[in-house]
Enzyme design. Sequence first.
Site, mmCIF file in Angstrom:
data_model
loop_
_atom_site.group_PDB
_atom_site.id
_atom_site.type_symbol
_atom_site.label_atom_id
_atom_site.label_comp_id
_atom_site.label_asym_id
_atom_site.label_seq_id
_atom_site.Cartn_x
_atom_site.Cartn_y
_atom_site.Cartn_z
ATOM 1 N N CYS A 1 23.512 21.482 117.313
ATOM 2 C CA CYS A 1 24.483 21.608 118.397
ATOM 3 C C CYS A 1 25.711 20.760 118.132
ATOM 4 C CB CYS A 1 23.874 21.151 119.717
ATOM 5 S SG CYS A 1 22.594 22.236 120.286
ATOM 6 N N CYS B 1 18.252 27.083 121.919
ATOM 7 C CA CYS B 1 17.079 26.945 121.066
ATOM 8 C C CYS B 1 17.386 27.685 119.764
ATOM 9 C CB CYS B 1 15.789 27.412 121.741
ATOM 10 S SG CYS B 1 15.667 29.152 122.133
ATOM 11 N N CYS C 1 16.053 22.589 118.691
ATOM 12 C CA CYS C 1 16.976 23.033 117.642
ATOM 13 C C CYS C 1 17.586 21.858 116.887
ATOM 14 C CB CYS C 1 18.063 23.950 118.197
ATOM 15 S SG CYS C 1 19.148 23.192 119.396
#
Length: 143
Positions: free
Chosen positions: A93, A15, A89
């Site tokens: 990533c 997150c 998020c």
Amino acid sequence: MTDQTATKPSALFVCVHNAGRSQMAAGFLRALSGGAVEVRSAGSMPAEQINPVAVEAMLELGIDIRAEKPKVLTTDAVEQSDVVITMGCGDVCPFFPGKRYEDWTLEDPAGQGIESVRPIRDEIRGRIVALLDELGVEAVPLA
């Protein structure tokens, strides 16, 4: 290769601040897997400390995450994990082909009181139990 992840499934929870949702998820997975799953958590912009209300909510269930520290998301952490679970998020990533990705839409507990954090915690617990089932790992009862 004598990497432990070859024998044990591994999960990474990501997150933004690595202070609430991802820490609660990691705490549940550690506790409910009884050590059968390698657990990592990280944040795209880690906070300085874990959300104290998230800590309190987890302590109510006997899971102590007070010693955990928010960690920065690294490419290595993603590469070494079988399942990468993101929580709000977005696209920060790194993506690796062949990895399993899930995005869990969960309310952010930041700045909320315990009454608001408990339902988030309980939803995370339910998702962790389902994840364990998908990984073929039997959930152990909480003490």
